[in-house]
Design an enzyme around this catalytic site. Structure first.
Site, PDB file in Angstrom:
ATOM      1  N   GLU A  66     -49.727  23.645  19.748  1.00 43.41           N
ATOM      2  CA  GLU A  66     -48.776  22.513  19.768  1.00 43.41           C
ATOM      3  C   GLU A  66     -49.534  21.187  19.725  1.00 43.41           C
ATOM      4  OE1 GLU A  66     -45.572  22.966  22.651  1.00 43.41           O
ATOM      5  OE2 GLU A  66     -44.859  24.743  21.605  1.00 43.41           O
ATOM      6  N   GLU A 113     -44.548  31.724  19.479  1.00 44.21           N
ATOM      7  CA  GLU A 113     -43.707  31.446  20.661  1.00 44.21           C
ATOM      8  C   GLU A 113     -42.261  31.465  20.207  1.00 44.21           C
ATOM      9  OE1 GLU A 113     -44.779  28.230  23.291  1.00 44.21           O
ATOM     10  OE2 GLU A 113     -46.926  28.531  22.887  1.00 44.21           O
TER      11      GLU A 113
HETATM   12  O1  AHR Z   1     -44.087  28.892  26.683  1.00 45.22           O
HETATM   13  C1  AHR Z   1     -44.043  27.727  27.431  1.00 45.22           C
HETATM   14  C2  AHR Z   1     -44.586  26.525  26.674  1.00 45.22           C
HETATM   15  O2  AHR Z   1     -43.780  26.250  25.579  1.00 45.22           O
HETATM   16  C3  AHR Z   1     -45.958  26.681  26.076  1.00 45.22           C
HETATM   17  O3  AHR Z   1     -46.967  26.426  26.993  1.00 45.22           O
HETATM   18  C4  AHR Z   1     -45.945  25.640  24.990  1.00 45.22           C
HETATM   19  O4  AHR Z   1     -46.797  25.992  23.928  1.00 45.22           O
HETATM   20  C5  AHR Z   1     -44.503  25.540  24.602  1.00 45.22           C
HETATM   21  O5  AHR Z   1     -44.059  24.233  24.585  1.00 45.22           O
END
Ligand code: AHR
Length: 498
Positions: free
Chosen positions: A173, A301
């Protein structure tokens, strides 16, 4: 009666087992308590890893695990997590709950966990606050087989042989918690950092994954690829995509995991269906730079994100898991299968005790969530070949909005020679009669399992088996057809022999 068309003679790509991957971050009780309790714990463990959790994860054949973050990755300095535990640095996990991180789970422990699970290792490097040298030396530490400062250090710390590092993420990110960069700047940083992610063993290459977009930020995808592709290709094996399903779409009030109504049900599933558009539109940008689809879309994710359970640490992201999460999982896993020409890995966030977890723990107790059961049903797709298929759908939902297609499906030809069909029914009220037509192939036998229940049904530490799969027998076979009825709010797997 609606139709499900399956053409067993046309296969459309390989379904990487990694589409059913997981993500574990140093966040809340995911690593500590959830997975790692230490060798001296009263909770049964092997080298510090909880035996009950490892066994439950092995049952669903976890193919790959991403670690150490997440946002934590860009604050993580790997040297803090090696060597004798008593000498490891203690720090505050500023991002997640402000708790003490004692670094007792580090590189060696992660690789040991992957060994116990029998899964591939996906390590996410620190580009946000780490140096090129630090990233380069971590890869050397993990993978170099020979005499070198980092390989020697690894040996001193008790691991003679290098590990197999399958995937390496160059930042997480980077548009947000990983450094708030603009895509052109990240593209340049990626070019530089990845240069020193060396492949010491060409037979076991480390696949480099660039930080991709936040949800529908198509500009990010385009600009990063434009920057990286400026001087030829070969820099990148994958590009990530992050997308979370929020019932409300509002980060300040996401909604409860357990206390929700029909409207919340449909708007959550509508939100999750956006994944189809995201894959399609990011893919079409990737196609412009990489028409041969050599670069994998890595959805590392995904999953539901609700308000934390009342009374729990807001920084720990602990949430319960119901049949709504089961439907989210089933719909997304079908989508990943259907797009397996481009989607090469997906990692649900997160594996234990955080967000859409497959496992929840409380002290020595452990439960499998409805999402675990969906992974259990879908594991038959791992390493299969996607088969051409389509299903007729009807609209489900409420009169005043939040209407969605009721059914989703995917079909694969497994290594066992059977066709594996997974179908979800998101309607809360209507069961569906489905006529499955398997082209000209006569159907020899069918075996099925189903996960179904009330929309809020979930497992608890008092009632750990309230939601579980049972044998599915509501089908008839005639010639090349299988007719079956899928109840409302359910996920079905059929293994069809043709
Ligand atoms: O999964 C929780 C968070 O969500 C992670 O640390 C981040 O990469 C995303 O914003």
């Amino acid at each position: 009666m609606v139709k499900l068309y399956v053409n067993p003679k046309v296969t459309k790509g390989h379904i990487n087992p990694e589409l059913q991957g997981h993500f574990s971050e140093h966040l809340g009780r995911c690593i500590y308590e959830g997975i790692y309790v230490g060798e001296d714990s009263d909770i049964p463990n092997e080298n510090g890893m909880r035996t009950d959790v490892v066994e439950a994860l092995k049952e669903i054949r976890v193919p790959v695990l991403r670690w150490p973050g997440g946002c934590f990755a860009d604050e993580y300095h790997w040297r803090d997590g090696i060597g004798p535990k008593e000498g490891r640095k203690k720090m505050i996990n500023t991002h997640w709950g402000g708790v003490v991180e004692d670094n007792s789970f580090g590189t060696h422990e992660f690789m040991e966990l992957c060994r116990q699970l029998g899964c591939k290792a996906y390590v996410n490097g620190n580009l946000g606050s780490g140096t090129v040298q630090e990233m380069s030396e971590w890869v050397e530490y993990m993978t170099f087989d020979g005499v070198s400062p980092m390989a020697d250090l690894r040996k001193e710390n008790g691991h003679e042989e290098p590990w197999r590092l399958d995937y390496f993420g160059v930042g997480n990110e980077s548009w947000g918690c990983g450094g708030n960069m603009r895509p052109e700047f990240y593209g340049d940083m990626y070019r530089r950092y990845q240069t020193y992610v060396r492949n010491y063993d060409s037979k076991k290459p480390v696949r480099r994954i660039a930080c991709g977009a936040n949800a529908d930020d198509y500009h990010w995808t385009d600009k990063v690829l434009e920057t990286v592709f400026d001087h030829g290709t070969g820099f990148m094996d994958g590009m990530s995509l992050h997308y979370y399903t929020l019932p409300t779409g509002d980060w300040s009030s996401k909604g409860s995991a357990l206390d929700f109504d029909e409207k919340d049900w449909y708007r959550t599933l509508k939100a999750t269906l956006k994944m189809e558009e995201l894959i399609r539109r990011h893919s079409s940008i990737m196609d412009q730079y990489d028409p041969e689809k050599k670069i994998g879309m890595i959805i590392d994710e995904w999953g539901t994100w609700y308000d934390v359970e009342p009374g729990t640490n807001p920084g720990f992201l602990y949430q319960q898991n119901t049949m709504r999460d089961a439907l989210v999982a089933g719909i997304n896993l079908n989508l990943f299968n259907k797009n397996c020409d481009r989607v090469k890995m997906a990692n649900i966030a997160q594996m234990v005790n955080v967000l859409q977890a497959v496992i929840l723990t409380e002290g020595e107790k452990m439960i499998k969530t409805p999402t675990w059961h969906v992974f259990d049903l879908y594991q038959h797709h791992q390493d299969g070949e996607l088969v051409e298929s389509s299903i007729e759908t009807k609209e489900a939902g409420l009169e005043d909005g939040y209407r969605i297609p009721d059914l989703s499906e995917s079909v694969s030809l497994g290594k066992d020679g059977r066709l594996h069909v997974t179908v979800t029914n998101a309607s809360l009220t209507e069961s569906r009669e489905i006529e499955g037509c398997f082209a000209e192939s006569p159907v020899l036998s069918v075996k099925g399992r189903i996960l179904t229940g009330d929309m809020r049904a979930h497992n608890t530490f008092e009632d750990p088996d309230a939601v579980h799969t049972v044998e599915f027998t509501d089908y008839t076979v005639e010639g090349n057809k299988v007719c079956f009825t899928i109840p409302a709010c359910s996920v079905v797997h059929l293994a069809v022999e043709v």
